[in-house]
Design an enzyme around this catalytic site. Structure first.
Site, mmCIF file in Angstrom:
data_model
loop_
_atom_site.group_PDB
_atom_site.id
_atom_site.type_symbol
_atom_site.label_atom_id
_atom_site.label_comp_id
_atom_site.label_asym_id
_atom_site.label_seq_id
_atom_site.Cartn_x
_atom_site.Cartn_y
_atom_site.Cartn_z
ATOM 1 N N ASP A 1 -4.546 -18.402 0.602
ATOM 2 C CA ASP A 1 -4.562 -17.246 0.846
ATOM 3 C C ASP A 1 -5.031 -16.303 1.793
ATOM 4 O O ASP A 1 -4.529 -15.121 1.743
ATOM 5 C CB ASP A 1 -5.563 -16.836 -0.805
ATOM 6 C CG ASP A 1 -4.603 -15.102 -0.872
ATOM 7 O OD1 ASP A 1 -3.983 -15.545 -1.291
ATOM 8 O OD2 ASP A 1 -5.826 -14.023 -1.302
ATOM 9 N N HIS B 1 -11.022 -7.544 -12.187
ATOM 10 C CA HIS B 1 -10.068 -7.519 -10.949
ATOM 11 C C HIS B 1 -9.718 -6.295 -11.518
ATOM 12 O O HIS B 1 -8.794 -6.139 -12.508
ATOM 13 C CB HIS B 1 -9.314 -8.503 -10.987
ATOM 14 C CG HIS B 1 -8.856 -8.454 -9.594
ATOM 15 N ND1 HIS B 1 -8.629 -8.891 -8.634
ATOM 16 C CD2 HIS B 1 -7.246 -7.738 -10.144
ATOM 17 C CE1 HIS B 1 -7.667 -8.188 -7.435
ATOM 18 N NE2 HIS B 1 -6.953 -7.868 -8.340
ATOM 19 N N LYS C 1 -7.611 -17.589 -7.565
ATOM 20 C CA LYS C 1 -9.223 -17.280 -6.296
ATOM 21 C C LYS C 1 -9.636 -16.459 -7.690
ATOM 22 O O LYS C 1 -11.208 -17.084 -7.815
ATOM 23 C CB LYS C 1 -9.264 -16.306 -6.059
ATOM 24 C CG LYS C 1 -8.362 -15.462 -3.909
ATOM 25 C CD LYS C 1 -7.986 -13.965 -3.610
ATOM 26 C CE LYS C 1 -7.785 -13.300 -3.657
ATOM 27 N NZ LYS C 1 -7.533 -12.398 -3.181
ATOM 28 N N ARG D 1 0.976 -12.049 4.878
ATOM 29 C CA ARG D 1 1.976 -11.756 4.015
ATOM 30 C C ARG D 1 2.366 -10.038 4.695
ATOM 31 O O ARG D 1 3.133 -8.913 4.385
ATOM 32 C CB ARG D 1 1.481 -11.167 2.543
ATOM 33 C CG ARG D 1 2.599 -12.390 1.947
ATOM 34 C CD ARG D 1 1.364 -13.358 0.343
ATOM 35 N NE ARG D 1 1.873 -12.481 -0.303
ATOM 36 C CZ ARG D 1 0.738 -11.535 -1.105
ATOM 37 N NH1 ARG D 1 -0.058 -12.775 -1.642
ATOM 38 N NH2 ARG D 1 1.231 -10.879 -2.602
ATOM 39 N N SER E 1 -1.952 -15.552 -5.737
ATOM 40 C CA SER E 1 -3.098 -15.273 -4.842
ATOM 41 C C SER E 1 -4.220 -14.494 -5.978
ATOM 42 O O SER E 1 -5.288 -15.391 -5.526
ATOM 43 C CB SER E 1 -2.467 -13.454 -4.253
ATOM 44 O OG SER E 1 -3.387 -13.112 -3.863
HETATM 45 N N1 URA Z 1 -4.608 -8.961 -4.526
HETATM 46 C C1 URA Z 1 -4.252 -9.559 -4.255
HETATM 47 O O1 URA Z 1 -5.700 -10.495 -4.389
HETATM 48 N N2 URA Z 1 -3.195 -10.999 -3.661
HETATM 49 C C2 URA Z 1 -2.627 -10.092 -3.669
HETATM 50 O O2 URA Z 1 -1.548 -11.035 -3.094
HETATM 51 C C3 URA Z 1 -1.975 -9.133 -3.574
HETATM 52 C C4 URA Z 1 -3.481 -8.043 -4.293
#
Ligand code: URA
Length: 433
Positions: free
Chosen positions: A162, A83, A188, A169, A184
């Protein structure tokens, strides 16, 4: 809902939320019993008060359990993922995914669309005609078994909390909270069945984290969640002052990734990718350390296996990959105003120019133009003469092209002296320690 009102007030007054309260909040968001105004108020209280380590882990747990959890143990190999916290020109996944698979490990990613200067990895892949990012789960698993690489769009049923919370957000000024971000990201990954993860945390003017200290805090929280779920997580910190590589824009970035896969391309993209590949292979079941992992990745780039694997991956996911074959859009060229050394290329400005040109989304329902973007002709440290081409911005729409060009023109700084070369690799945080 009185209960939620109490939860909001509790957090507002600086108290820690326990697992039960966090769970009730997340469940209420998903089943609609917590209205968005209450959810937004609680999110703001979280931003202002911060989340403790325990709250962060419990929030991620409630989010993971808000939807379906994929069990990728059927693949019978650890499924690795990476990521990135987001950078301008970041096409690393396009190289890393087939590279790791070419080295014999399994790379599987479920990606969201997100907002950004350029599209995300899915948009980049979709700039290849025919490339399918929506695969049923069974096909995703079979592809991982068969060729060791698959990148697909996130199922709606994975971490539904999310999707709702992130959208809220985004419009309520509540993105910036490390606990919320870590929960978050990691929820995932955990729910998508990732066995082990490398995080590329970007630091600098072109990233949302301006300094290494902040990136380390976020990395620590992500690793805490990874540890809780038994998903080893290595953090690598990389610089994002100037764009990564020379291209920013979906298809342009795929073309550049292809060069790197063939053992060519810009050195910075190659270096970040090799570092991440070494770290990922060390988390695989191949029994290698990072040094050996990197050595194997270098060999796969040099002998054509990585490029071959990319072609096979595109073919299996429906993509008709033909390097260099795409519709070229009209360009505006930015030129040097004077002679000297290029001392800075502002990643944020280049990203904005690419977005205006049509490469990225401002709103989640915007469409992206696969061929739009920016090509950097010169990079930091280059000597330039007045009038030399510095960059080109490509856009279908003349008005957008002109607007993007005005932003791009301001991205370059020229000085008398050759600049010091800044560090690209800023540090790491390993699995143990
Ligand atoms: N990327 C994400 O997946 N979640 C966040 O809250 C910020 C960046």
């Amino acid at each position: 809902m009185d209960f939620v009102n109490d939860v909001i007030a509790w957090k507002r007054d600086g108290h820690e939320l326990d697992a039960g309260r966090l769970r009730a909040f997340v469940d209420g968001v998903v089943n609609g019993s917590v209205p968005s105004y209450q959810a937004s108020a609680l999110l703001m209280a979280m931003v202002l008060r911060g989340l403790s380590d325990t709250e962060t882990v419990e929030l991620s747990r409630a989010m993971v359990e808000s939807g379906k959890m994929l069990d990728l143990r059927v693949v019978r190999r650890p499924v690795l993922d990476k990521h990135s916290s987001g950078g301008v020109g970041d096409k690393v996944t396009l190289v890393l995914a087939p590279l790791v698979a070419a080295c014999g490990a399994v790379f599987g990613k479920m990606s969201g669309r997100g907002l950004g200067h350029t599209g995300g990895t899915l948009d980049k892949l979709e700039s290849i005609p025919g490339f399918r990012v929506q695969l049923p789960q069974g096909e995703f698993v079979r592809q991982l078994e068969r060729i060791g690489v698959a990148v697909v769009s996130q199922s709606e049923r994975v971490v539904p909390a999310d999707r709702i919370l992130y959208a809220l957000r985004d419009v309520t000024g509540t993105i910036e909270c490390d606990g919320l971000i870590a929960a978050s990201i990691m929820a995932k990954k955990v729910a998508s069945g990732t066995a082990a993860l490398v995080l590329d945390l970007k630091v600098g003017r072109g990233a949302f984290m301006g300094d290494l200290h902040h990136a380390r805090d976020l990395g620590r929280l992500c690793r805490l969640i990874g540890d809780f779920y038994g998903r080893p997580t290595t953090c690598i910190f990389t610089s994002m002052e100037a764009p990564l590589g020379r291209t920013v824009g979906n298809r342009l970035e795929v073309e550049e990734a292809w060069q790197v896969l063939r053992g060519e391309g810009p050195e910075d993209v190659r270096e970040v990718t090799l570092n991440l590949a070494g770290a990922l292979l060390a988390l695989s079941d191949l029994g290698v350390d990072e040094t050996e992992g990197r050595r194997r990745a270098e060999a796969a780039l040099a002998d054509g296996r990585a490029a071959e694997h990319f072609e096979r991956w595109c073919f299996v996911q429906g993509g008709r990959w033909k390097p260099g074959e795409f519709h070229r859009l009209a360009a505006h060229q930015t030129r040097a105003s004077r002679a000297g050394y290029l001392t800075g290329v502002d990643a944020m400005a280049v990203g904005q120019a690419a977005q205006i040109a049509g490469a990225g989304r401002r709103r989640i329902d915007d469409t992206v133009d696969p061929a739009a973007g920016v090509l950097l002709e010169r990079v930091v440290g280059d000597r330039v003469d007045a009038g030399d081409a510095l960059a080109a911005v490509f856009s279908r729409d003349p008005a957008r092209r002109a607007q993007a060009a005005a932003v791009l023109d301001r991205a370059f700084t020229i000085g008398e002296e050759a600049p010091q070369r800044g560090r690209l690799m800023l540090g790491r945080m390993e699995v143990e320690g």
